[in-house]
Design an enzyme around this catalytic site. Structure first.
Site, PDB file in Angstrom:
ATOM      1  CB  CYS A  27      10.325  20.780  33.307  1.00  0.00           C
ATOM      2  SG  CYS A  27       9.514  20.194  34.795  1.00  0.00           S
ATOM      3  CG  ASP A  64       1.628  19.015  35.116  1.00  0.00           C
ATOM      4  OD1 ASP A  64       1.478  20.046  34.444  1.00  0.00           O
ATOM      5  OD2 ASP A  64       1.116  17.926  34.812  1.00  0.00           O
ATOM      6  CD  GLU A 119      -0.806  15.591  36.705  1.00  0.00           C
ATOM      7  OE1 GLU A 119      -0.445  15.251  35.569  1.00  0.00           O
ATOM      8  OE2 GLU A 119      -0.018  15.932  37.609  1.00  0.00           O
ATOM      9  CB  SER A 136       1.176  13.244  39.242  1.00  0.00           C
ATOM     10  OG  SER A 136       2.560  13.103  39.082  1.00  0.00           O
ATOM     11  CB  CYS A 187       9.464  15.082  37.890  1.00  0.00           C
ATOM     12  SG  CYS A 187       8.713  16.649  38.396  1.00  0.00           S
TER      13      CYS A 187
END
Length: 556
Positions: A51, A83, A446, A472, A196
């Site tokens: 990311c 994440d 998450e 998530s 994502c």
């Protein structure tokens, strides 16, 4: 009159600051640089996550835009936590904590070095709200820039995202795919740099940044590797210099109406439940009261207008191809669910920015206002004797809104995941994962690994799951997060026992267990919290400071 050098004058002027300026000259700054406004360019670049892996390059282009507009750019960096890589193990406890660290570190850098303005470039989930919170806190002229989405991968001729990898792990555990197929999916889903690809937390918060008015119109949808991003990056540099001249500040942009626009765009796109954490946290920075009731109210009045994964079919790249976030905002404006009078970083109102935007014909990504995917938005708040302070459900793409069944109770995510992998969860069960809240986790992990494994085993619409942790943006199915009060605070989720009959009703907004008040009182009298899982370090500190999820899980 607004002074565009009100911060930097502290150092750039006066004989008593000679030594301070000498340090700046060591980095190549000259007299001209000293007399211009100073703009911090904060990025969350690192090699920890795709990311953010190219955000240093993007920050350089922003800096060039600032210099060309007649100001002095100063680049700096902050942490980022992945994440996706942190999912399903202890590392996920660091994710939500990183939001606070990012906001704090940007604040410290800006205050220490007297920068007049800020451009924040963020990519992974918590870096976006962390950067927005810093802008609200500092209240200097600011522009937000999203680092961009990843390109979708291709597997067997179909577009795939990281969601497919998590669900494939569940399918493999259930014997539905081979080890070779699992490996092929692993190699396909993430082809390069970017966040994502579906309407998960990063892309949701990118849409939020445009809806808030802190990001340039259209800047959120170009993929991370798309050359058109350079135009937006340079324009962000120019825009922050314009803001330094006009004196338009974040707190004039970030009104309660703007916060409602942020929730509305998430609801209209089937976005992440993490919005129910990040918008109240941003409101806290602004001194604005914004509750879960506000989230529910705005979502219920907002139709779902964009057909995006995980509840829908398309990814951010597809939205970009039909015109990006402005097309969604225009549909919302036409539907009467967007406050068009909110001012933005362009100096124009939201409605003025959207004046010439049209919803293209012949595409299926964004619906016309009279033909929504659903009449109400994708976020629902549930309450009841199991969640007096509320819980959050994503309803976008949900096929089953009500579920009643026996509780299967676990005191941590790891135990629940082990039970799922052993295929011990049966159709009709309600999986309860507790002591994973902001304080109890600590860090409010998450649960994408667990929820994806359940979906991958074909139980996505036959099992409900609730937790005082969170999900998530890629989670789908009847899953309730942010259940409050959390177990560590003695909330009712701490009192649930195996076999208790639990009802999740996302239609009427209910979360209840069929246990009498007398029995709950008896259980509460006998209840004792678990011992803190961390006694030193940042997680122990966070557990002592953090507030409830219903207030955004803030630490200050």
């Amino acid at each position: 009159m607004f002074d565009p050098r009100q911060k930097s004058r502290v150092i750039s002027e006066g004989a008593d600051k000679t030594a301070n300026r000498a340090m700046l000259r060591a980095m190549g700054l000259g007299d001209k640089d000293m007399l211009q406004s100073w703009v911090g360019v904060a990025t969350v670049w690192s090699e920890a996550t795709p990311c953010n892996v190219n955000l240093d390059e993007q920050g350089l282009v922003v800096a060039e835009g600032i210099q060309a507009a007649g100001a002095t750019s100063r680049r700096f960096n902050t942490i980022s936590v992945s994440d996706g890589i942190g999912m399903g193990h202890e590392g996920m406890k660091a994710s939500l904590v990183s939001r606070e660290v990012i906001a704090d570190s940007v604040e410290l850098m800006m205050r220490a070095h007297c920068y007049d303005g800020l451009v924040g470039v963020a990519g992974c989930d918590k870096s976006l709200p962390g950067m927005l919170m810093a802008m609200a806190r500092l209240n200097v002229p600011s522009v937000f820039v999203y680092g961009g989405t990843i390109m979708p991968g291709i597997y067997k001729g179909k577009e795939v995202t990281i969601q497919d990898a998590f669900e494939a792990a569940g399918a493999f555990a259930a014997g539905k795919i081979t080890e070779e197929e699992l490996h092929d999916i692993e190699c396909a889903v993430c082809p390069g740099a970017g966040a994502c690809g579906g309407q998960y937390t990063a892309n949701t918060m990118a849409c939020v940044a445009e809806a808030l008015g802190l990001a340039l119109p259209g800047s959120s949808s170009p993929p991370a590797i798309d050359k058109t991003r350079e135009e937006y990056l340079r324009l962000a540099g120019k825009t922050v210099v314009d803001l330094l001249q006009s004196g338009l500040l974040p707190r004039e942009i970030l009104t309660k109406k703007a916060l409602e626009n942020a929730v509305a765009v998430s609801a209209a796109t089937g976005g992440s439940t993490n919005v129910a954490l990040h918008i109240p946290a941003l409101a806290h920075e602004l001194g604005i009261e914004f509750t879960l009731e506000d989230v529910d109210r705005v979502s219920r009045r907002t139709p779902i207008l964009a057909d995006l994964r995980p509840g829908g079919r398309f990814v951010m790249l597809d939205l970009h191809k039909v015109g990006g976030v402005p097309v969604v905002l225009k549909a919302m404006l036409l539907a009467g669910v967007l406050h068009g009078d909110c001012i933005t970083v362009t100096g124009k109102t939201m409605a003025e920015n959207l004046k010439d935007i049209v919803i293209p014909e012949g595409q299926e990504v964004v619906r016309q206002p009279n033909n929504p995917l659903a009449p109400e938005g994708g976020l629902v708040i549930v309450r009841g004797n199991l969640a007096p302070d509320g819980g959050v459900v994503k309803t976008a793409g949900l096929k089953k809104f009500v579920h009643t069944g026996p509780a299967r109770v676990f005191d941590c995510e790891d135990d629940a995941m082990a039970a799922v992998q052993r295929q011990e969860i049966q159709r009709g069960d309600v999986v309860v994962i507790r002591y994973e809240g902001p304080k109890g986790g600590p860090g409010m992990r998450e649960m994408l690994g667990v929820t994806s494994a359940i979906v991958g085993q074909g139980l996505g619409y036959d099992v409900a799951l609730l937790t005082d942790g969170r999900f998530s943006g890629a989670t789908r199915g009847l899953m309730v997060g942010h259940v409050g009060p959390e177990a560590m605070d003695g909330g009712p989720i701490a009192l649930v026992r195996d076999g208790d009959i639990v009802t999740v009703d996302a239609d009427k907004g209910g979360l209840t267990m069929d246990v009498s008040e007398e029995e709950l009182a008896s259980r509460k009298a006998a209840w004792k919290p678990i011992q803190p899982r961390y006694t030193t370090g940042v997680l122990a500190k966070y557990a002592k400071l953090v507030g409830p999820a219903s207030g955004g899980a803030v630490t200050g």
